[in-house]
Design an enzyme around this catalytic site. Structure first.
Site, PDB file in Angstrom:
ATOM      1  N   HIS A 161      90.368  66.145  45.317  1.00 41.73           N
ATOM      2  CA  HIS A 161      91.669  66.059  45.982  1.00 41.73           C
ATOM      3  C   HIS A 161      92.794  66.434  45.020  1.00 41.73           C
ATOM      4  CE1 HIS A 161      89.799  64.210  49.435  1.00 41.73           C
ATOM      5  NE2 HIS A 161      90.963  64.267  50.056  1.00 41.73           N
ATOM      6  N   LYS A 218      85.766  55.087  54.232  1.00 44.67           N
ATOM      7  CA  LYS A 218      85.598  53.665  54.543  1.00 44.67           C
ATOM      8  C   LYS A 218      86.897  52.920  54.261  1.00 44.67           C
ATOM      9  CE  LYS A 218      83.910  52.020  50.108  1.00 44.67           C
ATOM     10  NZ  LYS A 218      82.927  51.396  49.281  1.00 44.67           N
TER      11      LYS A 218
END
Lengths: 276, 172
Positions: free
Chosen positions: B33, B98
């Protein structure tokens, strides 16, 4: 005791820890599955149990986060080893991770490049008697490790304050840290040893009550509070946020009361090598 | 599991819906990222087109002999929150991970009509069995954090934040 023998046994233990969920944890998960009423939470517990079955049968790691291997070594005073003990353990861990394609997750804290298998956390005790060597491997996942907490309480703090602090730590961990959790708590010592005891508490079997009755009652009270938070497996609700609470205590100073909390996700993995 | 689906009808799904997904997703976690967003800031070409794609916050274990992939469950999504907007701006459709996300991330998901899913956390062995193929796409130097293209079949997902910005979790 031979270097090669220690290395081989540690290598086996790495695979055991990463592929086979601890029997006591599996038992607690089955119990939680049977009693869960919230459908989504029950489905999640079903996934967790299926995952454990697949991991063991097909030798696939229980979790892609194969952890930072925390190693506890208890060496008897009279034990003699040809070659170095640490070198044997280190090589065994590296071989265990490499041969079983377990994820290298260890990096330089600032460079963050090229994850490797080198740099385990060691805790060595040399004071047990006899010739025995006990090596415990705890591959600690960081989704839960990141939610560790330490608080230096006043020595006059009531147990309720401590219990609320632990409950709050679990609340903060929430769905991020893969509930249902096993909650390790260390009470006493110094700031560092309280957290160390919390980590060691994760090694205690969770299917037997704490032999210390006072701690047992405290564990039960925290267990009740935590499981009324409604977080549940994957954060999907239900009554199973924790599978167990385990507390260890050590003497501390009259001026303080350190409390450490080390949470484990549902994939609590540890294995033991015992050599004579 | 109520239904099976592919990419076409994902943005219409509401929070809490669970389903089995079949299609292609890209793995990317923290360091990938950081690299992607750095490239975007420098106006440089990305190693993949994000338009209409799904990013899976996952750093799998290597594939043991004869397997497609090793254990491959989701990692904590909120660590990727600060990188989310530039990727959504580039057309990213969905994210799989999650746990809860920040208020800002939820608002960005609403603004760009994205969708955030949960995959069964800590169930990497189960999910490995649902991966049909794996191909390295970018940043091989990141090892397990490299970007991989995965074809998955019957991959269990739950909508955690829908395209209207409704979440099953409180914001963090």
């Amino acid at each position: 005791m031979k270097y090669s023998c220690i290395k081989k046994e540690v290598e086996k233990a790495v695979a055991q820890a990463n592929f086979c969920l601890r029997p006591d944890v599996k038992k607690a998960l089955k119990k939680a599955y049977a009693s869960e009423k919230v459908l989504k939470a029950k489905t999640a517990l079903g996934w967790i149990l299926d995952n454990a079955g697949i991991a063991e049968k097909e030798s696939i790691a229980l979790c892609q986060d194969t952890g930072l291997p925390v190693v506890f070594i208890e060496a008897g005073k009279k034990m003699r080893i040809s070659g170095g003990l640490i070198a044997a353990v280190e090589k065994g861990i590296e071989a265990g991770y490499r041969k079983n394609s377990l994820r290298p997750s260890i990096v330089d804290p600032l460079d963050r490049c090229r994850p490797s298998y080198k740099g385990m956390a060691y805790h060595i005790d040399f004071f047990s008697a006899g010739r025995k060597l006990k090596i415990t491997i705890l591959p600690k996942g960081f989704g839960s490790e990141n939610k560790s907490r330490l608080k230096m309480f006043n020595p006059t703090a009531e147990p309720e304050e401590i219990e609320n602090f632990i409950t709050e730590a679990v609340k903060e961990a929430g769905a991020q840290s893969c509930p249902p959790f096993v909650i390790g708590v260390g009470v006493g010592g110094t700031c560092d040893s309280a957290l160390m005891e919390a980590k060691r508490a994760l090694l205690i079997r969770i299917d037997k009550p704490n032999p210390d009755r006072k701690l047992d009652r405290m564990e039960k009270r925290i267990f009740k509070k935590v499981n009324s938070l409604g977080i549940g497996p994957m954060g999907l609700g239900g009554k199973c946020t924790a599978l167990a609470v385990r507390i260890r205590k050590i003497p501390t100073h009259i001026a303080g009361l350190p409390v450490g909390v080390n949470i484990s996700c549902h994939a609590l993995r540890s294995s033991v090598v015992e050599l004579e | 599991m109520k239904c099976k689906t592919d990419k076409k009808n994902l943005t219409g799904m509401r929070k809490g819906s669970s389903f089995l997904f079949t299609g292609c997703i890209y793995t990317a976690r923290d360091q990938a990222h950081k690299k992607l967003v750095r490239l975007i800031r420098k106006n440089q070409k990305l190693p993949l087109s994000l338009k209409g794609q799904i990013i899976y916050y996952c750093g799998p274990t290597a594939a043991p002999n004869g397997r497609i992939i090793g254990s491959c469950g989701p990692t904590t999504s909120c660590r990727m929150d600060s990188f989310l907007e530039p990727l959504l701006k580039k057309g990213l459709l969905g994210m799989i991970g999650k746990g809860p996300r920040s208020r800002n991330a939820r608002e960005m998901i609403k603004k760009y009509k994205g969708v955030y899913f949960l995959a069964p956390s800590g169930c990497g062995a189960l999910l490995a069995k649902r991966v049909v193929s794996r191909k390295l796409v970018a940043f091989p130097g990141l090892g397990p954090e490299a970007i991989y293209k995965l074809e998955v079949a019957d991959f269990p997902l739950i909508v955690a934040i829908d395209s209207c910005g409704h979440s099953i979790y409180p914001d963090i």
